[in-house]
Design a protein around this motif. Structure first.
Motif, PDB file in Angstrom:
ATOM      1  N   LEU A  93     -68.604  29.405  -7.423  1.00  0.00           N
ATOM      2  CA  LEU A  93     -67.776  30.439  -6.790  1.00  0.00           C
ATOM      3  C   LEU A  93     -66.403  29.881  -6.262  1.00  0.00           C
ATOM      4  CD1 LEU A  93     -70.116  32.392  -4.189  1.00  0.00           C
ATOM      5  CD2 LEU A  93     -68.992  33.144  -6.299  1.00  0.00           C
ATOM      6  N   VAL A  94     -66.524  28.615  -5.848  1.00  0.00           N
ATOM      7  CA  VAL A  94     -65.240  27.675  -5.533  1.00  0.00           C
ATOM      8  C   VAL A  94     -64.294  27.567  -6.502  1.00  0.00           C
ATOM      9  CG1 VAL A  94     -64.122  25.902  -4.236  1.00  0.00           C
ATOM     10  CG2 VAL A  94     -66.256  26.873  -3.165  1.00  0.00           C
ATOM     11  N   ARG A  95     -65.123  26.910  -7.703  1.00  0.00           N
ATOM     12  CA  ARG A  95     -64.531  26.573  -8.973  1.00  0.00           C
ATOM     13  C   ARG A  95     -63.813  27.697  -9.550  1.00  0.00           C
ATOM     14  NH1 ARG A  95     -65.930  25.971 -14.279  1.00  0.00           N
ATOM     15  NH2 ARG A  95     -67.912  26.788 -13.764  1.00  0.00           N
ATOM     16  N   ILE A  96     -64.614  28.577  -9.843  1.00  0.00           N
ATOM     17  CA  ILE A  96     -64.017  30.042 -10.590  1.00  0.00           C
ATOM     18  C   ILE A  96     -63.173  30.825  -9.466  1.00  0.00           C
ATOM     19  CG2 ILE A  96     -64.622  32.063 -11.731  1.00  0.00           C
ATOM     20  CD1 ILE A  96     -67.301  30.409 -12.491  1.00  0.00           C
ATOM     21  N   GLY A  97     -63.606  31.190  -8.339  1.00  0.00           N
ATOM     22  CA  GLY A  97     -62.867  32.137  -7.337  1.00  0.00           C
ATOM     23  C   GLY A  97     -61.699  31.812  -7.047  1.00  0.00           C
ATOM     24  N   GLN A  98     -61.381  30.325  -7.051  1.00  0.00           N
ATOM     25  CA  GLN A  98     -59.970  30.054  -6.634  1.00  0.00           C
ATOM     26  C   GLN A  98     -59.022  30.602  -7.474  1.00  0.00           C
ATOM     27  OE1 GLN A  98     -58.911  25.838  -7.395  1.00  0.00           O
ATOM     28  NE2 GLN A  98     -60.414  25.814  -8.896  1.00  0.00           N
ATOM     29  N   HIS A  99     -59.185  30.814  -8.731  1.00  0.00           N
ATOM     30  CA  HIS A  99     -58.086  31.425  -9.398  1.00  0.00           C
ATOM     31  C   HIS A  99     -57.903  33.090  -9.263  1.00  0.00           C
ATOM     32  CE1 HIS A  99     -58.163  27.537 -11.708  1.00  0.00           C
ATOM     33  NE2 HIS A  99     -59.608  27.788 -11.629  1.00  0.00           N
ATOM     34  N   PHE A 100     -59.033  33.335  -8.448  1.00  0.00           N
ATOM     35  CA  PHE A 100     -58.708  34.970  -8.125  1.00  0.00           C
ATOM     36  C   PHE A 100     -58.315  35.357  -6.735  1.00  0.00           C
ATOM     37  CE2 PHE A 100     -61.397  34.455 -11.851  1.00  0.00           C
ATOM     38  CZ  PHE A 100     -61.014  35.365 -12.689  1.00  0.00           C
ATOM     39  N   LEU A 101     -58.154  34.290  -6.063  1.00  0.00           N
ATOM     40  CA  LEU A 101     -57.543  34.166  -4.858  1.00  0.00           C
ATOM     41  C   LEU A 101     -56.165  34.237  -4.601  1.00  0.00           C
ATOM     42  CD1 LEU A 101     -60.031  31.861  -2.223  1.00  0.00           C
ATOM     43  CD2 LEU A 101     -59.789  34.214  -2.230  1.00  0.00           C
ATOM     44  N   LYS A 102     -55.586  35.138  -3.643  1.00  0.00           N
ATOM     45  CA  LYS A 102     -54.177  35.088  -3.353  1.00  0.00           C
ATOM     46  C   LYS A 102     -53.794  33.574  -2.688  1.00  0.00           C
ATOM     47  CE  LYS A 102     -53.887  40.173  -2.680  1.00  0.00           C
ATOM     48  NZ  LYS A 102     -53.832  41.229  -2.081  1.00  0.00           N
ATOM     49  N   PRO A 103     -52.392  33.238  -2.877  1.00  0.00           N
ATOM     50  CA  PRO A 103     -52.273  32.122  -1.921  1.00  0.00           C
ATOM     51  C   PRO A 103     -52.778  32.000  -0.594  1.00  0.00           C
ATOM     52  CG  PRO A 103     -50.191  32.546  -3.426  1.00  0.00           C
ATOM     53  CD  PRO A 103     -51.533  33.979  -3.511  1.00  0.00           C
ATOM     54  N   ASN A 104     -53.147  30.907   0.031  1.00  0.00           N
ATOM     55  CA  ASN A 104     -53.406  30.712   1.443  1.00  0.00           C
ATOM     56  C   ASN A 104     -54.718  31.592   1.623  1.00  0.00           C
ATOM     57  OD1 ASN A 104     -51.251  29.044   1.910  1.00  0.00           O
ATOM     58  ND2 ASN A 104     -50.081  31.125   1.998  1.00  0.00           N
ATOM     59  N   GLY A 105     -55.433  31.811   0.688  1.00  0.00           N
ATOM     60  CA  GLY A 105     -56.938  32.494   0.718  1.00  0.00           C
ATOM     61  C   GLY A 105     -58.097  31.752   1.291  1.00  0.00           C
ATOM     62  N   SER A 106     -59.306  32.140   1.532  1.00  0.00           N
ATOM     63  CA  SER A 106     -60.124  31.494   2.096  1.00  0.00           C
ATOM     64  C   SER A 106     -61.663  31.666   1.347  1.00  0.00           C
ATOM     65  CB  SER A 106     -60.320  31.596   3.576  1.00  0.00           C
ATOM     66  OG  SER A 106     -60.986  32.901   3.775  1.00  0.00           O
ATOM     67  N   ILE A 107     -62.234  30.730   1.477  1.00  0.00           N
ATOM     68  CA  ILE A 107     -63.583  30.944   1.003  1.00  0.00           C
ATOM     69  C   ILE A 107     -64.678  30.030   1.887  1.00  0.00           C
ATOM     70  CG2 ILE A 107     -65.221  29.990  -1.006  1.00  0.00           C
ATOM     71  CD1 ILE A 107     -62.713  29.485  -2.869  1.00  0.00           C
ATOM     72  N   THR A 108     -65.418  31.159   2.133  1.00  0.00           N
ATOM     73  CA  THR A 108     -66.737  30.534   2.947  1.00  0.00           C
ATOM     74  C   THR A 108     -68.003  30.658   2.321  1.00  0.00           C
ATOM     75  OG1 THR A 108     -65.402  31.649   4.972  1.00  0.00           O
ATOM     76  CG2 THR A 108     -67.636  31.101   5.436  1.00  0.00           C
ATOM     77  N   LEU A 109     -68.723  29.450   2.495  1.00  0.00           N
ATOM     78  CA  LEU A 109     -69.876  29.288   1.879  1.00  0.00           C
ATOM     79  C   LEU A 109     -71.003  29.202   3.128  1.00  0.00           C
ATOM     80  CD1 LEU A 109     -69.201  26.325  -0.661  1.00  0.00           C
ATOM     81  CD2 LEU A 109     -68.905  28.911  -0.694  1.00  0.00           C
ATOM     82  N   SER A 110     -72.268  29.282   2.660  1.00  0.00           N
ATOM     83  CA  SER A 110     -73.408  29.275   3.626  1.00  0.00           C
ATOM     84  C   SER A 110     -74.202  28.250   3.401  1.00  0.00           C
ATOM     85  CB  SER A 110     -73.960  30.801   4.000  1.00  0.00           C
ATOM     86  OG  SER A 110     -73.043  31.718   4.280  1.00  0.00           O
ATOM     87  N   THR A 111     -74.804  27.762   4.611  1.00  0.00           N
ATOM     88  CA  THR A 111     -76.008  26.837   4.533  1.00  0.00           C
ATOM     89  C   THR A 111     -76.866  27.115   5.863  1.00  0.00           C
ATOM     90  OG1 THR A 111     -74.963  25.269   5.694  1.00  0.00           O
ATOM     91  CG2 THR A 111     -74.733  25.007   3.334  1.00  0.00           C
ATOM     92  N   GLY A 112     -77.172  26.159   6.405  1.00  0.00           N
ATOM     93  CA  GLY A 112     -78.127  26.328   7.631  1.00  0.00           C
ATOM     94  C   GLY A 112     -78.803  25.247   8.313  1.00  0.00           C
ATOM     95  N   ILE A 113     -79.284  25.082   9.347  1.00  0.00           N
ATOM     96  CA  ILE A 113     -79.660  24.189  10.067  1.00  0.00           C
ATOM     97  C   ILE A 113     -80.436  22.901   9.490  1.00  0.00           C
ATOM     98  CG2 ILE A 113     -81.818  25.213  10.933  1.00  0.00           C
ATOM     99  CD1 ILE A 113     -81.060  24.059  13.870  1.00  0.00           C
TER     100      ILE A 113
END
Length: 200
Positions: A93-113
């Protein structure tokens, strides 16, 4: 803002969508239903999804699975479930999605305790969560166009307490409002490479 929320129909995802849609345009991505259909374990689906929706301001992922089982029963294929879905799914999602984000966009992933405080039957899940934490800290050193990448790591949420309480003896369920605020902090704050821990 135009925000893609993958896993927006899940236990946490529904609440996150409900909050963000008040003032933003939300696109829900899901494996079986949503505005766009995507299986994050398959990078071809990820690329196709982004090509359909075009440029966006932010990506939130609250999806990905890993096998829960006793260590001595976990097979090699069991580990690959988490490696392909929760780990590489979010990496892609980061590797591919970066090319579809506007400049200064953000990516938030999820994990857990589990990355910091694993319980029984979580060898695979804990391993994957920890790997995502390391990935987020490293990728921010190189990702371009002012894109920020963070990860929200929550304890067992209130809405899942009945289902999972036996796995987490003595753990305090996390109020959904706190979890939502973790995603708000990632999207609207300035933090980068952060592991936003919500454990109590």
């Amino acid at each position: 803002m135009k925000i893609l929320i993958i896993g927006g129909n899940g236990t946490i995802g529904k609440k996150v969508v409900s909050h963000f849609k008040e003032k933003n345009e939300i696109i829900i991505g899901g494996r079986t239903n949503g505005d766009v259909i995507v299986d994050i374990a398959n990078s071809k689906f990820i690329k196709s999804m982004f090509e359909k929706i075009g440029k966006i301001d932010a990506i939130i992922c609250i999806a990905g699975e890993a096998k829960w089982e006793n260590f001595n029963k976990l097979t090699e294929d069991d580990y690959y479930i988490g490696l392909k879905s929760k780990l590489m799914g979010q990496v892609n999602l980061v590797r591919i999605g970066q090319h579809f984000l506007k400049p200064n966009g953000s990516i938030t992933l999820s994990t857990g305790i589990l990355a910091d405080d694993p319980v029984v039957k979580t060898t695979s899940a804990a391993m994957v969560n920890g790997a995502i934490h390391s990935f987020v800290k490293a990728v921010t050193l190189e990702i371009e166009n002012g894109i920020r990448v963070n990860v929200v790591s929550s304890g067992m949420v209130e809405d899942a307490y009945k289902k999972y309480k036996d796995y987490f003896p003595g753990h305090n369920p996390i109020p959904m409002k706190k979890v939502i605020n973790g995603y708000v902090r990632s999207v609207f704050g300035k933090g980068n490479g952060e592991i936003i821990r919500i454990y109590n």
